[in-house]
Write a protein that holds these residues in place. Sequence first.
Motif, short mmCIF file in Angstrom:
data_model
loop_
_atom_site.label_atom_id
_atom_site.label_comp_id
_atom_site.label_asym_id
_atom_site.label_seq_id
_atom_site.Cartn_x
_atom_site.Cartn_y
_atom_site.Cartn_z
N THR A 150 -9.15 4.43 1.95
CA THR A 150 -8.43 3.26 2.46
C THR A 150 -7.84 2.51 1.28
O THR A 150 -8.55 2.15 0.33
CB THR A 150 -9.37 2.33 3.26
N VAL A 151 -6.54 2.31 1.33
CA VAL A 151 -5.80 1.68 0.23
C VAL A 151 -5.39 0.27 0.65
O VAL A 151 -4.92 0.05 1.77
CB VAL A 151 -4.56 2.51 -0.15
N VAL A 152 -5.57 -0.66 -0.26
CA VAL A 152 -5.10 -2.03 -0.05
C VAL A 152 -4.04 -2.32 -1.12
O VAL A 152 -4.26 -2.10 -2.31
CB VAL A 152 -6.24 -3.05 -0.17
N GLY A 153 -2.90 -2.76 -0.68
CA GLY A 153 -1.81 -3.04 -1.62
C GLY A 153 -0.75 -3.92 -1.00
O GLY A 153 -0.95 -4.48 0.08
N GLN A 154 0.37 -4.03 -1.68
CA GLN A 154 1.47 -4.87 -1.22
C GLN A 154 2.72 -4.04 -0.99
O GLN A 154 3.00 -3.09 -1.74
CB GLN A 154 1.75 -5.98 -2.24
N ILE A 155 3.46 -4.41 0.03
CA ILE A 155 4.70 -3.70 0.36
C ILE A 155 5.71 -3.88 -0.76
O ILE A 155 6.00 -5.00 -1.19
CB ILE A 155 5.30 -4.23 1.68
N HIS A 156 6.25 -2.78 -1.25
CA HIS A 156 7.30 -2.79 -2.28
C HIS A 156 8.53 -2.13 -1.68
O HIS A 156 8.47 -0.98 -1.25
CB HIS A 156 6.83 -2.03 -3.52
N LEU A 157 9.65 -2.85 -1.66
CA LEU A 157 10.88 -2.28 -1.11
C LEU A 157 11.40 -1.18 -2.03
O LEU A 157 11.14 -1.16 -3.23
CB LEU A 157 11.94 -3.38 -0.95
N THR A 158 12.14 -0.25 -1.44
CA THR A 158 12.71 0.84 -2.23
C THR A 158 13.61 0.30 -3.32
O THR A 158 14.26 -0.74 -3.16
CB THR A 158 13.50 1.80 -1.33
N GLU A 159 13.60 0.99 -4.45
CA GLU A 159 14.42 0.55 -5.57
C GLU A 159 15.84 1.09 -5.43
O GLU A 159 16.06 2.17 -4.90
CB GLU A 159 13.81 1.03 -6.89
N SER A 160 16.80 0.31 -5.91
CA SER A 160 18.20 0.72 -5.86
C SER A 160 18.54 1.53 -7.10
O SER A 160 17.68 1.82 -7.92
CB SER A 160 19.10 -0.52 -5.74
N ARG A 161 19.81 1.87 -7.25
CA ARG A 161 20.31 2.63 -8.39
C ARG A 161 19.44 3.87 -8.66
O ARG A 161 18.72 3.95 -9.65
CB ARG A 161 20.37 1.76 -9.64
N PRO A 162 19.48 4.82 -7.75
CA PRO A 162 18.65 6.02 -7.92
C PRO A 162 19.01 6.81 -9.17
O PRO A 162 20.16 6.77 -9.63
CB PRO A 162 18.95 6.83 -6.66
N SER A 163 18.04 7.51 -9.72
CA SER A 163 18.27 8.34 -10.90
C SER A 163 18.00 9.80 -10.54
O SER A 163 17.59 10.12 -9.43
CB SER A 163 17.35 7.90 -12.05
N GLY A 164 18.22 10.67 -11.51
CA GLY A 164 18.01 12.09 -11.28
C GLY A 164 16.54 12.42 -11.05
O GLY A 164 15.64 11.70 -11.47
N ILE A 165 16.31 13.53 -10.38
CA ILE A 165 14.95 13.98 -10.06
C ILE A 165 14.74 15.36 -10.65
O ILE A 165 15.58 16.25 -10.50
CB ILE A 165 14.73 14.02 -8.53
#
Length: 273
Positions: A150-165
Amino acid sequence: MYRFLLTPRWLAAAALTVAASVVMVFLGNWQLHRYHERSAINARIDAADSATAVPLTSVLVKPDTPGKVGAMPGKDKAWTKVTVTGHYDVTHEIQARGRTVDGNVGFEIVTPLVLADGTAVLVDRGWVPPQTGDATSAPVSSAPPTGEVTVVGQIHLTESRPSGISTRDGRIDTRRVSLPHLADQIPYPLYGAYVLVTDPAAGYSAIPIDHEDAWQNGGYAVQWWLFAVMALLAYGWQARKEAHGERPVKEKVDRVQAADARLTAVPSTRQPE
């Protein structure tokens, strides 16, 4: 005295002054809106420390397509404290490089957490330094716990300006945690935001959540409104100068010189003795 205000030149100046003032007021109102928006984000960040975690599924919309991202939450959901249960999939773990914590450059380790219904959410388990002094060298990080967690954390919105994978040491390697671009690397329906662990395991450093600079926007709002008032006052000041004959110095000098020239041009009527 002020009839000159109805001349085309002064009417045009009045229209320009009013238009500029209106634009400045709107710019000030927009900065005020940004101030309230950023203040609300800061309030959510501060409140999350003492807030009770709510189920992830009560905040985010359940995704339904493998390899795709579900509906992304609005900004009002950012930093909400949530709890979610599932098992980690280390075979699709992500290392986000070039991340800075306390002035040190390293990696954030992001691991998919697979829920019982087959959906998944990315979990940022914390920051780790590179293996050597070189910031680009691969990190050494401990594996997440096996089995159901069970994980407890905070919602983080997706980051913009995607980079290479790319892939390095069996991990997905990227610069930014951009969910739409990472989704096709994850074989599960993926939630539209990821979770930032609030209490990372040993060997990991917590990711600091920076507050928004709301006061900067508040200062800009006041500044634009003052500019609007100053533009109107400047117009009134120029009109008053015109009405009271307060011409610039050069104009006065020109008038005096013209008068002197006229006097010298008048022939003398005095007869010589």
